[in-house]
Write a protein that holds these residues in place. Structure first.
Motif, PDB file in Angstrom:
ATOM      1  N   ALA A   1       0.832  -1.211   0.000  1.00  0.00           N
ATOM      2  CA  ALA A   1       0.000   0.000   0.000  1.00  0.00           C
ATOM      3  C   ALA A   1       0.865   1.259   0.000  1.00  0.00           C
ATOM      4  CB  ALA A   1      -0.939  -0.006   1.206  1.00  0.00           C
ATOM      5  N   VAL A   2       2.066   1.146   0.555  1.00  0.00           N
ATOM      6  CA  VAL A   2       2.990   2.278   0.570  1.00  0.00           C
ATOM      7  C   VAL A   2       3.298   2.738  -0.850  1.00  0.00           C
ATOM      8  CG1 VAL A   2       5.382   2.922   1.100  1.00  0.00           C
ATOM      9  CG2 VAL A   2       4.006   1.717   2.809  1.00  0.00           C
ATOM     10  N   MET A   3       3.386   1.790  -1.763  1.00  0.00           N
ATOM     11  CA  MET A   3       3.765   2.108  -3.135  1.00  0.00           C
ATOM     12  C   MET A   3       2.677   2.866  -3.888  1.00  0.00           C
ATOM     13  SD  MET A   3       6.710   0.912  -2.821  1.00  0.00           S
ATOM     14  CE  MET A   3       7.339   1.226  -4.460  1.00  0.00           C
ATOM     15  N   ARG A   4       1.501   2.999  -3.281  1.00  0.00           N
ATOM     16  CA  ARG A   4       0.408   3.751  -3.887  1.00  0.00           C
ATOM     17  C   ARG A   4       0.346   5.198  -3.386  1.00  0.00           C
ATOM     18  NH1 ARG A   4      -1.674   1.828  -8.566  1.00  0.00           N
ATOM     19  NH2 ARG A   4      -2.046  -0.420  -8.464  1.00  0.00           N
ATOM     20  N   ALA A   5       1.298   5.602  -2.583  1.00  0.00           N
ATOM     21  CA  ALA A   5       1.290   6.968  -2.061  1.00  0.00           C
ATOM     22  C   ALA A   5       1.521   7.971  -3.192  1.00  0.00           C
ATOM     23  CB  ALA A   5       2.368   7.125  -0.991  1.00  0.00           C
ATOM     24  N   PRO A   6       0.904   9.137  -3.114  1.00  0.00           N
ATOM     25  CA  PRO A   6       1.165  10.175  -4.116  1.00  0.00           C
ATOM     26  C   PRO A   6       2.642  10.565  -4.081  1.00  0.00           C
ATOM     27  CG  PRO A   6      -0.071  11.069  -2.261  1.00  0.00           C
ATOM     28  CD  PRO A   6      -0.047   9.586  -2.092  1.00  0.00           C
ATOM     29  N   ASP A   7       3.228  10.724  -5.258  1.00  0.00           N
ATOM     30  CA  ASP A   7       4.685  10.828  -5.332  1.00  0.00           C
ATOM     31  C   ASP A   7       5.077  11.643  -6.560  1.00  0.00           C
ATOM     32  OD1 ASP A   7       7.431  10.360  -5.315  1.00  0.00           O
ATOM     33  OD2 ASP A   7       7.234   8.332  -6.130  1.00  0.00           O
ATOM     34  N   HIS A   8       5.166  12.953  -6.393  1.00  0.00           N
ATOM     35  CA  HIS A   8       5.545  13.842  -7.493  1.00  0.00           C
ATOM     36  C   HIS A   8       6.941  13.471  -7.983  1.00  0.00           C
ATOM     37  CE1 HIS A   8       6.156  18.257  -9.000  1.00  0.00           C
ATOM     38  NE2 HIS A   8       6.005  17.394  -9.998  1.00  0.00           N
ATOM     39  N   GLY A   9       7.060  13.173  -9.271  1.00  0.00           N
ATOM     40  CA  GLY A   9       8.355  12.827  -9.838  1.00  0.00           C
ATOM     41  C   GLY A   9       8.678  11.354  -9.792  1.00  0.00           C
ATOM     42  N   LYS A  10       7.795  10.577  -9.158  1.00  0.00           N
ATOM     43  CA  LYS A  10       8.014   9.126  -9.034  1.00  0.00           C
ATOM     44  C   LYS A  10       9.401   8.805  -8.481  1.00  0.00           C
ATOM     45  CE  LYS A  10       4.698   7.747 -12.596  1.00  0.00           C
ATOM     46  NZ  LYS A  10       4.095   9.092 -12.755  1.00  0.00           N
ATOM     47  N   LEU A  11       9.804   9.532  -7.457  1.00  0.00           N
ATOM     48  CA  LEU A  11      11.103   9.300  -6.818  1.00  0.00           C
ATOM     49  C   LEU A  11      11.050   8.159  -5.811  1.00  0.00           C
ATOM     50  CD1 LEU A  11      12.269  12.982  -6.172  1.00  0.00           C
ATOM     51  CD2 LEU A  11      12.880  11.459  -8.063  1.00  0.00           C
ATOM     52  N   ARG A  12       9.841   7.851  -5.320  1.00  0.00           N
ATOM     53  CA  ARG A  12       9.670   6.822  -4.285  1.00  0.00           C
ATOM     54  C   ARG A  12      10.698   7.020  -3.154  1.00  0.00           C
ATOM     55  NH1 ARG A  12       8.026   4.817  -9.062  1.00  0.00           N
ATOM     56  NH2 ARG A  12      10.126   4.477  -9.830  1.00  0.00           N
TER      57      ARG A  12
ATOM     58  N   LEU B   1      12.454  19.496  -2.083  1.00  0.00           N
ATOM     59  CA  LEU B   1      12.698  18.584  -0.967  1.00  0.00           C
ATOM     60  C   LEU B   1      11.451  18.394  -0.115  1.00  0.00           C
ATOM     61  CD1 LEU B   1      15.056  16.909   0.099  1.00  0.00           C
ATOM     62  CD2 LEU B   1      15.620  18.794   1.633  1.00  0.00           C
ATOM     63  N   ILE B   2      10.707  19.473   0.100  1.00  0.00           N
ATOM     64  CA  ILE B   2       9.502  19.353   0.930  1.00  0.00           C
ATOM     65  C   ILE B   2       8.493  18.410   0.281  1.00  0.00           C
ATOM     66  CG2 ILE B   2       8.357  21.380  -0.048  1.00  0.00           C
ATOM     67  CD1 ILE B   2       7.196  21.879   2.777  1.00  0.00           C
ATOM     68  N   GLU B   3       8.430  18.381  -1.045  1.00  0.00           N
ATOM     69  CA  GLU B   3       7.497  17.479  -1.708  1.00  0.00           C
ATOM     70  C   GLU B   3       7.951  16.027  -1.583  1.00  0.00           C
ATOM     71  OE1 GLU B   3       6.268  18.609  -5.620  1.00  0.00           O
ATOM     72  OE2 GLU B   3       6.058  20.731  -5.069  1.00  0.00           O
ATOM     73  N   GLN B   4       9.248  15.807  -1.556  1.00  0.00           N
ATOM     74  CA  GLN B   4       9.769  14.465  -1.319  1.00  0.00           C
ATOM     75  C   GLN B   4       9.414  14.007   0.101  1.00  0.00           C
ATOM     76  OE1 GLN B   4      13.925  13.880  -2.555  1.00  0.00           O
ATOM     77  NE2 GLN B   4      13.783  15.768  -3.760  1.00  0.00           N
ATOM     78  N   GLU B   5       9.550  14.916   1.064  1.00  0.00           N
ATOM     79  CA  GLU B   5       9.219  14.577   2.450  1.00  0.00           C
ATOM     80  C   GLU B   5       7.721  14.345   2.619  1.00  0.00           C
ATOM     81  OE1 GLU B   5      12.871  17.066   4.558  1.00  0.00           O
ATOM     82  OE2 GLU B   5      10.932  18.027   4.260  1.00  0.00           O
ATOM     83  N   LEU B   6       6.917  15.133   1.922  1.00  0.00           N
ATOM     84  CA  LEU B   6       5.469  14.941   1.984  1.00  0.00           C
ATOM     85  C   LEU B   6       5.077  13.585   1.401  1.00  0.00           C
ATOM     86  CD1 LEU B   6       4.243  18.511   0.976  1.00  0.00           C
ATOM     87  CD2 LEU B   6       3.897  17.397   3.187  1.00  0.00           C
ATOM     88  N   ALA B   7       5.776  13.154   0.367  1.00  0.00           N
ATOM     89  CA  ALA B   7       5.500  11.838  -0.213  1.00  0.00           C
ATOM     90  C   ALA B   7       5.785  10.734   0.802  1.00  0.00           C
ATOM     91  CB  ALA B   7       6.338  11.632  -1.479  1.00  0.00           C
ATOM     92  N   VAL B   8       6.851  10.894   1.577  1.00  0.00           N
ATOM     93  CA  VAL B   8       7.158   9.913   2.625  1.00  0.00           C
ATOM     94  C   VAL B   8       6.043   9.907   3.668  1.00  0.00           C
ATOM     95  CG1 VAL B   8       8.776   9.256   4.447  1.00  0.00           C
ATOM     96  CG2 VAL B   8       9.645  10.097   2.263  1.00  0.00           C
TER      97      VAL B   8
END
Length: 201
Positions: free
Chosen positions: A37-48, A111-118
Motif C-alpha cells: 500500500a505504501v507504493m500507492r502513495a502520491p509521489d511527485h516525480g516518481k522518486l519513491r 525537498l519538501i514534496e519528497q518529504e510529503l511523499a514519505v
C-alpha cells in the motif's frame, strides 16, 4: 455508494492509533500486501523516497539500545524514567517498522514534496494495517532527527528518518478514539483570506 466503496470508507473513518499492542503482528505474504500500500502513495516525480526497515525479534533490543544512546547524546541529563519507558516500548513491540527518507536535494522535485511523499506513504501504511485488522501507532520524537542515529540505521545525510511504527494486534478491540467533527477544519474560499473555527479560542 457501492458496498465495497462503503467498506473502504468505513475503514478510513474508523482508524485510530494505539500502542497497546500484543502479538501477532503481520508477517509473510500478508505483511507484503500491507507494505505494498505504501507504493500507492502520491509521489511527485516518481522518486519513491520512502524506505521501510522491519525490526523484530532480538533486533528490537539492539534498536532500543541505540534509541537510548541517541537520547543521551541529545540530552545528557535526560531523566532515567524517560529512558526506561522508551527502552521498554522499543524492545517489546511485536513489530517495529522504521520509515526512512531517501532524499535527493539536488532533484528538480522540491525537498519538501519528497518529504510529503514519505508522509503520505506512512499514512497509507497505517490505513493498510488497520484495514487488515492490526493496530499501529506512528511515533517520532527527538531521536528521529538525530543524524547519528539515522546513519546507524542506514540513512546518512542528506537522508533521514520519518518515524517509527509500532505494529501488532490491539489488546482492546474497541480502542478507537472519538472522531472529531470536520466542520471546524473546513471552509469555503470566496476571494478573501480564510479563517477556521478550529483556530478560534
Amino acid at each position: 455508494m457501492k458496498k465495497h466503496e462503503k467498506i473502504a470508507l468505513d475503514s478510513l473513518l474508523s482508524r485510530s492509533s494505539t500502542d497497546d499492542l500484543t502479538s501477532p503482528a503481520p508477517k509473510g505474504d500478508e505483511l507484503e500486501t500491507i507494505l505494498s500500500a505504501v507504493m500507492r502513495a502520491p509521489d511527485h516525480g516518481k522518486l519513491r523516497p520512502w524506505r521501510l526497515v522491519l525490526v523484530h525479534g532480538e533486533a528490537r533490543v539492539t534498536l532500543a539500545e541505540r534509541v537510548v544512546a541517541s537520547m543521551k547524546r541529545i540530552d545528557p541529563d535526560v531523566p532515567e524514567k524517560k529512558i526506561e519507558k522508551r527502552y521498554n516500548r522499543f524492545s517489546t513491540m511485536p513489530l517495529i517498522i522504521v520509515l526512512g527518507m531517501h532524499l535527493k536535494p539536488e532533484d528538480k522535485i522540491p525537498l519538501i514534496e519528497q518529504e510529503l511523499a514519505v508522509g503520505a506513504a506512512g499514512m497509507n501504511l497505517l490505513n493498510a494495517l488497520h484495514a487488515a485488522g492490526y493496530g499501529a501507532v506512528w511515533v517520532s520524537g527527538e531521536i528521529t532527527y538525530d543524524p547519528v542515529f539515522a546513519a546507524e540505521l542506514g540513512f546518512p545525510a542528506p537522508h533521514g528518518l520519518a518515524g517509527f511504527f509500532f505494529v501488532g494486534t490491539p489488546k482492546d478491540e474497541d480502542h478507537h478514539s472519538k472522531r472529531r467533527p470536520v466542520a471546524p477544519y473546513v471552509t469555503e474560499w470566496t476571494g478573501e483570506p480564510v479563517s477556521f473555527g478550529a483556530d478560534k479560542d
